[in-house]
Design a protein around this motif. Structure first.
Motif, short mmCIF file in Angstrom:
data_model
loop_
_atom_site.label_atom_id
_atom_site.label_comp_id
_atom_site.label_asym_id
_atom_site.label_seq_id
_atom_site.Cartn_x
_atom_site.Cartn_y
_atom_site.Cartn_z
N SER A 50 2.25 6.27 -7.04
CA SER A 50 1.16 7.09 -7.56
C SER A 50 1.48 8.58 -7.44
O SER A 50 1.18 9.37 -8.33
CB SER A 50 -0.12 6.77 -6.79
OG SER A 50 -1.16 7.60 -7.20
N HIS B 38 0.84 -1.21 0.00
CA HIS B 38 0.00 0.00 0.00
C HIS B 38 0.88 1.26 0.00
O HIS B 38 0.60 2.21 -0.75
CB HIS B 38 -0.93 -0.02 1.21
CG HIS B 38 -1.85 1.14 1.30
ND1 HIS B 38 -2.91 1.32 0.44
CD2 HIS B 38 -1.85 2.21 2.14
CE1 HIS B 38 -3.53 2.45 0.73
NE2 HIS B 38 -2.91 3.01 1.77
N CYS C 9 1.21 -2.97 -8.16
CA CYS C 9 0.85 -2.93 -6.74
C CYS C 9 -0.62 -3.25 -6.52
O CYS C 9 -0.98 -3.89 -5.52
CB CYS C 9 1.19 -1.57 -6.14
SG CYS C 9 2.96 -1.31 -5.90
N ILE C 10 -1.47 -2.86 -7.43
CA ILE C 10 -2.90 -3.17 -7.31
C ILE C 10 -3.11 -4.68 -7.35
O ILE C 10 -3.81 -5.25 -6.49
CB ILE C 10 -3.72 -2.44 -8.41
CG1 ILE C 10 -3.69 -0.93 -8.16
CG2 ILE C 10 -5.15 -2.97 -8.47
CD1 ILE C 10 -4.21 -0.08 -9.30
N GLN D 140 2.55 1.29 -10.01
CA GLN D 140 1.26 1.38 -9.32
C GLN D 140 0.32 0.26 -9.75
O GLN D 140 -0.34 -0.36 -8.91
CB GLN D 140 0.63 2.74 -9.61
CG GLN D 140 -0.71 2.95 -8.95
CD GLN D 140 -1.39 4.23 -9.41
OE1 GLN D 140 -0.91 4.93 -10.29
NE2 GLN D 140 -2.52 4.50 -8.82
N LYS E 180 2.49 1.58 -3.44
CA LYS E 180 1.47 2.03 -4.40
C LYS E 180 1.23 3.53 -4.26
O LYS E 180 1.17 4.26 -5.24
CB LYS E 180 0.16 1.27 -4.17
CG LYS E 180 -0.96 1.67 -5.11
CD LYS E 180 -2.21 0.84 -4.81
CE LYS E 180 -3.42 1.43 -5.47
NZ LYS E 180 -4.10 2.42 -4.66
#
Length: 152
Positions: free
Chosen positions: A90, A83, A101-102, A98, A86
């Protein structure tokens, strides 16, 4: 006058390189917004923010590797690190980092160790690519700025 021609050439190359980073999906509009925050009162703003991103990302990637190496993986801890990564990617517009990371966070939620390990490798790869490309861009930017400050 030869010096100003070189400066214009460097600035055009820098612009072309930046455009390619957007076209290849390495950066998104957040990076443009970051650049707009830089001004004469803080000429190194982008370099400083990107350098902090590099330091933070290196630390987080090391923490992730350690956390995923334990027999009983703490997926909440792994997810917290992902998190953070990310969010920082971002904030500078590192779009491909990013996106990985999702997917990584989805594997954390499912407590899928194989998926997490695969995403760790992917995020390391995307991070290394964007880091190398941004370092090249920032070096070119500094060179162009120096040439315009000290014409030949």
């Amino acid at each position: 006058m030869a010096g100003s021609g070189l400066v214009l050439q460097l600035q055009k190359q820098l612009g072309d390189y930046t455009t390619s980073l957007f076209n290849e999906g390495f950066l998104d509009d957040q990076f443009n917004q970051l650049q707009q925050l830089q001004d004469e009162s803080n000429p190194d703003f982008v370099v400083e923010v990107v350098s902090l991103f590099f330091e933070d990302s290196d630390r987080l990637l090391n923490e992730l590797a350690k956390a995923l190496n334990y027999q009983n993986t703490d997926f909440r801890k792994v997810d917290a690190h992902v998190h953070q990564l990310k969010g920082s990617s971002s904030s500078i517009g590192a779009q491909r980092v990013q996106r990985v990371c999702i997917a990584f966070r989805n594997h954390c939620e499912a407590q899928n160790i194989e998926g997490c390990l695969n995403c760790l490798q992917q995020v390391k790869q995307e991070y290394t690519l964007v880091k190398n490309k941004l370092e090249t861009k920032l070096e070119r930017q500094l060179l162009a700025a120096r040439r315009s400050s000290f014409p030949m």
